[in-house]
Design an enzyme around this catalytic site. Structure first.
Site, short mmCIF file in Angstrom:
data_model
loop_
_atom_site.label_atom_id
_atom_site.label_comp_id
_atom_site.label_asym_id
_atom_site.label_seq_id
_atom_site.Cartn_x
_atom_site.Cartn_y
_atom_site.Cartn_z
N GLY A 48 0.15 4.60 -0.29
CA GLY A 48 -0.48 5.90 -0.07
C GLY A 48 -1.23 6.37 -1.30
O GLY A 48 -2.05 5.62 -1.85
N GLY A 96 -1.64 4.30 -4.51
CA GLY A 96 -2.52 3.14 -4.54
C GLY A 96 -1.83 1.86 -4.12
O GLY A 96 -0.90 1.87 -3.31
N GLY A 147 -4.86 1.35 5.70
CA GLY A 147 -4.24 0.05 5.45
C GLY A 147 -5.12 -1.09 5.94
O GLY A 147 -5.21 -2.14 5.31
N ASP A 148 -5.79 -0.88 7.08
CA ASP A 148 -6.68 -1.92 7.62
C ASP A 148 -7.88 -2.12 6.70
O ASP A 148 -8.33 -3.25 6.50
CB ASP A 148 -7.16 -1.53 9.03
CG ASP A 148 -5.98 -1.27 9.97
OD1 ASP A 148 -4.90 -1.86 9.75
OD2 ASP A 148 -6.15 -0.49 10.92
N SER A 205 0.87 -1.19 0.00
CA SER A 205 0.00 0.00 0.00
C SER A 205 0.90 1.22 0.00
O SER A 205 1.69 1.43 0.90
CB SER A 205 -0.94 -0.01 1.21
OG SER A 205 -0.23 -0.14 2.41
#
Lengths: 309, 309
Positions: free
Chosen positions: A219, A222, A248-249, A217
């Site tokens: 930021g 993408g 992120g979760d 990931s």
């Protein structure tokens, strides 16, 4: 059900203050409390998507009771946390109402005894028998061996349950070597694991270290995914301003959701990227703006190539 | 027994961090929790001096339970807190290990409903029937009327129980008008009450406003007392470096202790000044260094004059 593991659960507390000035006294104007720890955030997003989720990890003390009370009120989430003597940690986010900046204070978490760690491993193996997928999320509390995730990955593979690992540092390094199905590092975690700041090279290296698939990931850039089936990039149409905690979760929840629904990789990644972007508009981790999610889902640009068979 | 009232009880949490940097994330290296709120601190000092103490005020939620658990473990203190729906507030002191400076974050406290306030007043009047003295301490939580202390002072006087008031701002202004036996403002509280920054003049003015006796705590300048029986100054022999939080509460405990033992004013003041100074050496409010206290007790310089009969 989908199982999420949060070994270092938390009570996430947010304080709003007019302006944070070190070494002075502040009247907190607003207090909010939420169950915290990455796996609990993932579980709340999965439940909001309509999945049945079971959460495990540790709970203890008065803070653990508050976490459990709030989980009980979350539709679709089953609490299978294992009781321990030490109190569940608090994290405090102090939001400066003037600048919007956040100052974070994280308690270390309770020290887990060897007996408590054994009790958890037993509970985890029982839960795996009815799991369609498992996510292992976040940091390790004191007392849990640094190789913990490697053992939990191996147990999932032995039970033939697909396993996603989302952690950092030495816990990630050891866990990757046990060959999890997916890891989802962010740019910093990936660089720390591989020594490379070049995302594509680092993602390739992370696969060589043992991960079957790597979804980085990045930021605003993408998601970058490398899997045996191919490689893809998924980029949301616009970068949204808001609270990046929990993005992120939300991506992990999207990946797991797509996995258990046996979606092809491009669809999984579109879901993960849209959820991640939509979560930025929600005030707290573990939530997302549904309208934004549905609107973004069709507008995530997924490009890539399928591997030669 | 001596009764202490803490309407805005707290769970006092202390975090130690290597260095506090706003808008960054911090790993807390040490967490301590103590029952808090001025009246609970006063009670712990009184209990350590050998008095039987009953504490009342409000308790609620998971934080209230932790406060009550810790009180139960304090010898000589009886818990008569009144349960409420809202959770007892937390206060967080973030100690910068590098500079030693403290940044304080205080939650506002639960909102007290009219029914809860009535239940408290009833419990308070029952407790007064077996009290030898009562201390009314600290701020008011939301929902409690600003004239609350005036009512509690009048109830104590009706029950012929000597009453000490230690609060600030409008709650103090209203409470003083109900003619408490003693108030114990610090320099700022006294100036806010009277508009005068000259301690002797301000202390005289505070008596005219209704307080039978005024004991002003002036930091390193010690205590200044004006009572119908005379006026005195009590100055400890040396100013001690340490944690000034709770020094005022220790002074209140000394004054009450001397009052119920019917000591003459100079002895009460020596005890209060020595306790206050000794509390500075203790790491948390509500505790004091006994060796320092005993050593200082004979060395406090009390000067003054008795009023003409």
């Amino acid at each position: 059900m989908i199982l999420t593991v949060t070994l270092n659960t938390a009570l996430d507390i947010t304080y709003r203050v007019p302006a944070l000035r070190p070494h002075t006294s502040h009247r907190v104007t607003e207090v909010t409390e939420r169950p915290g720890g990455k796996g609990l955030n993932v579980a709340r997003v999965l439940a909001a998507l309509g999945h049945e989720v079971t959460v495990t990890g540790f709970t203890g003390g008065a803070t653990g009771l508050v976490v459990q009370e709030q989980l009980t009120g979350t539709r679709g989430v089953v609490d299978a946390l294992v009781p321990v003597t030490g109190p569940t940690r608090r994290t405090i986010a102090v939001v400066d109402a003037h600048t919007g900046d956040t100052t974070q204070l994280n308690e270390p978490g309770p020290t887990i005894t060897p007996a408590e760690w054994s009790a958890f491993q037993e509970a985890y193996e029982d839960l795996l028998t009815s799991a369609s997928a498992v996510a292992l999320c976040g940091s390790l509390p004191p007392g849990v061996p640094v190789g913990a995730y490697a053992g939990l990955v191996r147990a999932a593979k032995a039970a033939e349950v697909p396993v996603l690992l989302d952690t950092a540092g030495e816990a990630l390094r050891r866990g990757v070597a046990a060959r999890p199905d997916i890891i989802k590092p962010n740019a910093d975690e990936l660089a720390e694991l591989t020594g490379s700041h070049e995302p594509l090279r680092a993602t390739q290296d992370a696969r060589r270290r043992g991960a079957r698939a790597v979804v980085a990931s990045l930021g605003r850039s993408g998601l970058l995914a490398l899997a045996p089936e191919g490689r893809w990039r998924a980029v949301p149409p616009a970068s949204l301003h808001g609270n990046p905690t929990g993005a992120g979760d939300a991506a992990v929840a999207g990946l797991l959701s797509g996995l258990v629904e046996k979606l092809p990789w491009p669809d999984r990644l579109a879901r993960a990227a849209a959820l991640s972007a939509a979560s930025v508009l929600a005030p707290v981790a573990g939530e997302f703006d549904r309208g934004t999610y549905e609107e973004l889902l069709g507008r995530v640009a997924v490009s890539g190539e399928v591997s030669a068979a």
